[in-house]
Design an enzyme around this catalytic site. Sequence first.
Site: not given
Ligand SMILES: NC(=O)c1ccc[n+]([C@@H]2O[C@H](COP(=O)([O-])OP(=O)(O)OC[C@H]3O[C@@H](n4cnc5c(N)ncnc54)[C@H](OP(=O)(O)O)[C@@H]3O)[C@@H](O)[C@H]2O)c1
Length: 248
Positions: A135, A148
């Site tokens: 991130s 985080y």
């Molecule tokens: N969105 C933002 O603003 C942002 C910014 C910077 C970085 N990121 C990073 O981007 C990545 C993806 O996030 P996103 O924004 O796409 O969020 P998201 O829509 O909540 O997706 C998160 C994914 O991770 C999976 N996950 C969550 N807990 C899990 C567990 N215990 N075991 C296995 N899989 C799990 C979820 O699937 P299930 O619930 O089906 O398990 C889902 O597919 C993360 O690493 C996050 O830190 C996001």
Amino acid sequence: MSHVVITGASSGIGKSIAYTFAAKGHNLVLTARRVGVLEEIKQDIEATHGVQVDVLGADLSVVENAGTLYEDLSGYEITALINNAGFGNFNMLWDVEIPRMMNMIDLNIKSLSTLSMLFTKDYKDNDAQLINVASVGGYMTMPSAATYVATKFYVSAFTESLAQELKAVGSPMKAKILAPGPVETEFIDQANKTAKQEMDGSGFTFHSADQMADFTYQLFESDDVVGIVDMSDMSFNTRDVIHPAFVL
Ligand SMILES: NC(=O)c1ccc[n+]([C@@H]2O[C@H](COP(=O)([O-])OP(=O)(O)OC[C@H]3O[C@@H](n4cnc5c(N)ncnc54)[C@H](OP(=O)(O)O)[C@@H]3O)[C@@H](O)[C@H]2O)c1
């Protein structure tokens, strides 16, 4: 037949990465906890893009499951492992639920490390890529998200160091970091129900998950190590390592 493995592929950035890589002709292995959702994505991608998609369910907040997942991948030739699964939390440290923070550390750090280490042992002599999702919070501190951003500092420092180790020995394997800014996904709701309202009123610009997936493909094709969003203008840039290096 080679495959791209994507963790956290049931929603948000991971799901969009799956569609983007499939559109470029890559076969996929998708993993997350919601296997039913992954099966729907599999059917849609296979029908739309004609690539092969396999689904493996795993709860990666249980660290042992990362090792089991990697064993389940033993029959695959992996082109890229994209460690994207993760969640955040926006609360002052005195308001956090400690078990939830420990789950975050297990998922964002320990399972990512387990998968990265196992993959590197097997693929360091191969033309393969490890892309770990950090991130912009892996490069700057953020009050209200102490745990985080610390997990994401781990991801950026760990992966940049690995990238330099691989380069030092002339390995064909590449280790890379994707560092998104705010992205419109389920992440914010998962992080804290009120955080979305706060962020919506904060003037932050959000990328879409599809934009972030395009940036991920740009990083995949690049020789650089880090793909990061510049928060001053929301541009996406690829760069060599960012953290200062201490070389022994
Ligand atoms: N969105 C933002 O603003 C942002 C910014 C910077 C970085 N990121 C990073 O981007 C990545 C993806 O996030 P996103 O924004 O796409 O969020 P998201 O829509 O909540 O997706 C998160 C994914 O991770 C999976 N996950 C969550 N807990 C899990 C567990 N215990 N075991 C296995 N899989 C799990 C979820 O699937 P299930 O619930 O089906 O398990 C889902 O597919 C993360 O690493 C996050 O830190 C996001």
